[in-house]
Design a protein around this motif. Structure first.
Motif, PDB file in Angstrom:
ATOM      1  N   LYS A  35      73.514  11.382-127.036  1.00 39.22           N
ATOM      2  CA  LYS A  35      72.084  11.070-126.997  1.00 39.22           C
ATOM      3  C   LYS A  35      71.645  10.339-125.733  1.00 39.22           C
ATOM      4  CE  LYS A  35      71.330  10.726-131.959  1.00 39.22           C
ATOM      5  NZ  LYS A  35      70.962   9.842-133.064  1.00 39.22           N
ATOM      6  N   TYR A  36      72.543   9.541-125.126  1.00 42.81           N
ATOM      7  CA  TYR A  36      72.097   8.624-124.074  1.00 42.81           C
ATOM      8  C   TYR A  36      72.818   8.743-122.733  1.00 42.81           C
ATOM      9  CZ  TYR A  36      69.770   6.501-128.019  1.00 42.81           C
ATOM     10  OH  TYR A  36      68.986   6.301-129.120  1.00 42.81           O
ATOM     11  N   ALA A  37      73.924   9.458-122.646  1.00 42.63           N
ATOM     12  CA  ALA A  37      74.655   9.579-121.378  1.00 42.63           C
ATOM     13  C   ALA A  37      73.912  10.495-120.415  1.00 42.63           C
ATOM     14  CB  ALA A  37      76.061  10.111-121.634  1.00 42.63           C
ATOM     15  N   MET A  38      74.258  10.379-119.149  1.00 38.49           N
ATOM     16  CA  MET A  38      73.667  11.239-118.133  1.00 38.49           C
ATOM     17  C   MET A  38      74.181  12.652-118.336  1.00 38.49           C
ATOM     18  SD  MET A  38      71.795  11.863-115.685  1.00 38.49           S
ATOM     19  CE  MET A  38      71.680  13.266-114.628  1.00 38.49           C
ATOM     20  N   TYR A  39      73.261  13.559-118.632  1.00 38.78           N
ATOM     21  CA  TYR A  39      73.599  14.958-118.848  1.00 38.78           C
ATOM     22  C   TYR A  39      72.439  15.758-118.263  1.00 38.78           C
ATOM     23  CZ  TYR A  39      74.891  19.251-121.319  1.00 38.78           C
ATOM     24  OH  TYR A  39      75.253  20.546-121.629  1.00 38.78           O
ATOM     25  N   VAL A  40      72.691  16.426-117.147  1.00 37.67           N
ATOM     26  CA  VAL A  40      71.636  17.071-116.365  1.00 37.67           C
ATOM     27  C   VAL A  40      70.782  18.026-117.190  1.00 37.67           C
ATOM     28  CG1 VAL A  40      71.152  18.527-114.358  1.00 37.67           C
ATOM     29  CG2 VAL A  40      72.883  16.735-114.204  1.00 37.67           C
ATOM     30  N   PRO A  41      71.357  18.938-117.976  1.00 34.42           N
ATOM     31  CA  PRO A  41      70.493  19.842-118.751  1.00 34.42           C
ATOM     32  C   PRO A  41      69.538  19.100-119.704  1.00 34.42           C
ATOM     33  CG  PRO A  41      72.718  20.695-118.699  1.00 34.42           C
ATOM     34  CD  PRO A  41      72.775  19.313-118.117  1.00 34.42           C
ATOM     35  N   ALA A  42      70.004  18.002-120.288  1.00 34.43           N
ATOM     36  CA  ALA A  42      69.140  17.235-121.187  1.00 34.43           C
ATOM     37  C   ALA A  42      68.001  16.573-120.413  1.00 34.43           C
ATOM     38  CB  ALA A  42      69.954  16.186-121.936  1.00 34.43           C
ATOM     39  N   VAL A  43      68.302  16.061-119.225  1.00 32.44           N
ATOM     40  CA  VAL A  43      67.258  15.439-118.396  1.00 32.44           C
ATOM     41  C   VAL A  43      66.240  16.498-117.986  1.00 32.44           C
ATOM     42  CG1 VAL A  43      66.768  14.241-116.231  1.00 32.44           C
ATOM     43  CG2 VAL A  43      68.756  13.576-117.598  1.00 32.44           C
ATOM     44  N   GLY A  46      63.554  17.154-120.408  1.00 28.62           N
ATOM     45  CA  GLY A  46      62.600  16.092-120.695  1.00 28.62           C
ATOM     46  C   GLY A  46      63.172  14.786-121.203  1.00 28.62           C
ATOM     47  N   GLU A  47      64.480  14.679-121.319  1.00 28.47           N
ATOM     48  CA  GLU A  47      65.093  13.445-121.802  1.00 28.47           C
ATOM     49  C   GLU A  47      65.330  12.495-120.622  1.00 28.47           C
ATOM     50  OE1 GLU A  47      68.482  14.276-124.331  1.00 28.47           O
ATOM     51  OE2 GLU A  47      67.348  15.764-125.462  1.00 28.47           O
ATOM     52  N   TRP A  48      64.225  12.069-119.987  1.00 33.17           N
ATOM     53  CA  TRP A  48      64.276  11.245-118.780  1.00 33.17           C
ATOM     54  C   TRP A  48      64.857   9.862-119.019  1.00 33.17           C
ATOM     55  CZ3 TRP A  48      63.797  13.337-114.188  1.00 33.17           C
ATOM     56  CH2 TRP A  48      63.172  14.582-114.090  1.00 33.17           C
ATOM     57  N   TYR A  49      64.814   9.372-120.250  1.00 32.01           N
ATOM     58  CA  TYR A  49      65.364   8.048-120.563  1.00 32.01           C
ATOM     59  C   TYR A  49      66.845   7.961-120.213  1.00 32.01           C
ATOM     60  CZ  TYR A  49      67.004  10.484-124.733  1.00 32.01           C
ATOM     61  OH  TYR A  49      67.606  11.368-125.592  1.00 32.01           O
ATOM     62  N   ARG A  50      67.528   9.086-120.155  1.00 33.80           N
ATOM     63  CA  ARG A  50      68.963   9.100-119.849  1.00 33.80           C
ATOM     64  C   ARG A  50      69.276   8.559-118.456  1.00 33.80           C
ATOM     65  NH1 ARG A  50      72.380  12.769-122.892  1.00 33.80           N
ATOM     66  NH2 ARG A  50      71.226  13.728-124.600  1.00 33.80           N
ATOM     67  N   VAL A  51      68.312   8.643-117.535  1.00 38.94           N
ATOM     68  CA  VAL A  51      68.563   8.139-116.180  1.00 38.94           C
ATOM     69  C   VAL A  51      68.666   6.616-116.176  1.00 38.94           C
ATOM     70  CG1 VAL A  51      67.514  10.149-115.065  1.00 38.94           C
ATOM     71  CG2 VAL A  51      66.133   8.104-115.443  1.00 38.94           C
ATOM     72  N   ILE A  52      68.188   5.955-117.232  1.00 39.54           N
ATOM     73  CA  ILE A  52      68.325   4.505-117.382  1.00 39.54           C
ATOM     74  C   ILE A  52      69.458   4.164-118.344  1.00 39.54           C
ATOM     75  CG2 ILE A  52      67.197   2.373-118.145  1.00 39.54           C
ATOM     76  CD1 ILE A  52      66.008   3.491-115.564  1.00 39.54           C
ATOM     77  N   THR A  53      69.495   4.831-119.489  1.00 38.45           N
ATOM     78  CA  THR A  53      70.467   4.452-120.523  1.00 38.45           C
ATOM     79  C   THR A  53      71.914   4.650-120.077  1.00 38.45           C
ATOM     80  OG1 THR A  53      70.259   6.639-121.577  1.00 38.45           O
ATOM     81  CG2 THR A  53      68.888   4.845-122.447  1.00 38.45           C
ATOM     82  N   HIS A  54      72.158   5.613-119.191  1.00 36.49           N
ATOM     83  CA  HIS A  54      73.542   5.835-118.751  1.00 36.49           C
ATOM     84  C   HIS A  54      74.120   4.611-118.035  1.00 36.49           C
ATOM     85  CE1 HIS A  54      72.088   6.431-114.635  1.00 36.49           C
ATOM     86  NE2 HIS A  54      73.352   6.323-114.261  1.00 36.49           N
ATOM     87  N   MET A  55      73.241   3.757-117.496  1.00 30.83           N
ATOM     88  CA  MET A  55      73.704   2.575-116.754  1.00 30.83           C
ATOM     89  C   MET A  55      74.337   1.530-117.673  1.00 30.83           C
ATOM     90  SD  MET A  55      70.691   1.778-114.058  1.00 30.83           S
ATOM     91  CE  MET A  55      69.376   2.965-114.034  1.00 30.83           C
ATOM     92  N   LEU A  96      70.073   4.599-110.445  1.00 28.13           N
ATOM     93  CA  LEU A  96      69.354   5.866-110.273  1.00 28.13           C
ATOM     94  C   LEU A  96      70.026   6.719-109.210  1.00 28.13           C
ATOM     95  CD1 LEU A  96      65.666   4.610-110.464  1.00 28.13           C
ATOM     96  CD2 LEU A  96      66.966   5.810-112.242  1.00 28.13           C
ATOM     97  N   GLY A  97      70.540   6.073-108.166  1.00 24.19           N
ATOM     98  CA  GLY A  97      71.273   6.800-107.129  1.00 24.19           C
ATOM     99  C   GLY A  97      72.550   7.419-107.679  1.00 24.19           C
ATOM    100  N   ALA A  98      73.240   6.683-108.523  1.00 28.92           N
ATOM    101  CA  ALA A  98      74.439   7.228-109.162  1.00 28.92           C
ATOM    102  C   ALA A  98      74.080   8.417-110.041  1.00 28.92           C
ATOM    103  CB  ALA A  98      75.117   6.142-109.991  1.00 28.92           C
ATOM    104  N   CYS A  99      72.964   8.316-110.709  1.00 27.43           N
ATOM    105  CA  CYS A  99      72.477   9.415-111.552  1.00 27.43           C
ATOM    106  C   CYS A  99      72.183  10.652-110.709  1.00 27.43           C
ATOM    107  CB  CYS A  99      71.217   8.933-112.290  1.00 27.43           C
ATOM    108  SG  CYS A  99      70.475  10.158-113.348  1.00 27.43           S
ATOM    109  N   ALA A 100      71.503  10.442-109.593  1.00 26.82           N
ATOM    110  CA  ALA A 100      71.166  11.549-108.712  1.00 26.82           C
ATOM    111  C   ALA A 100      72.413  12.200-108.119  1.00 26.82           C
ATOM    112  CB  ALA A 100      70.243  11.075-107.591  1.00 26.82           C
ATOM    113  N   LEU A 101      73.374  11.366-107.726  1.00 27.02           N
ATOM    114  CA  LEU A 101      74.624  11.893-107.178  1.00 27.02           C
ATOM    115  C   LEU A 101      75.392  12.681-108.232  1.00 27.02           C
ATOM    116  CD1 LEU A 101      76.541  12.058-104.760  1.00 27.02           C
ATOM    117  CD2 LEU A 101      77.578   9.932-105.560  1.00 27.02           C
TER     118      LEU A 101
END
Length: 106
Positions: A35-43, A46-55, A96-101
């Motif tokens: 539900k909360y890890a960084m997963y590109v297809p989910a983001v 529309g699951e944009w909250y993942r870019v924060i919760t993964h931290m 956010l940079g780690a998410c983008a990378l």
């Protein structure tokens, strides 16, 4: 001489440890990760909250411990040098940079 207190560093460590503890107590770590890890297809869906919760997710106690030791050591210095607000910005921009990378390399 006034002693500097790294409020943001302490708060981030507490938040990370509390979240890890709550997830561990819940027993279903895989469900939380789904539900909360960084997963590109989910983001992308529309699951944009993942870019924060993964931290704030950690795989195990070793991962949490190592990250929190580094956060304590490096965070203290950065927060002392730049101040509370700028350190908060640095922390979240880094996440956010780690998410983008991660998105770019997957």
């Amino acid at each position: 001489m006034k002693k500097y207190v790294p409020y943001v560093t302490i708060a981030l460590i507490l938040i990370n440890v509390i979240i890890f503890y709550l997830i561990s107590m819940g027993g279903n770590y895989n469900e939380i990760v789904e539900k909360y890890a960084m997963y590109v297809p989910a983001v992308k869906n529309g699951e944009w909250y993942r870019v924060i919760t993964h931290m704030f997710l950690h795989a195990d106690t070793h991962h949490l411990f190592n990250n929190m030791i580094m956060l304590a050591a490096v965070g203290y210095s950065i927060e002392d040098d730049f101040g509370h607000v700028k350190f908060s910005i640095i922390y979240f921009v880094g996440g956010l940079g780690a998410c983008a990378l991660s998105a770019y390399t997957s």
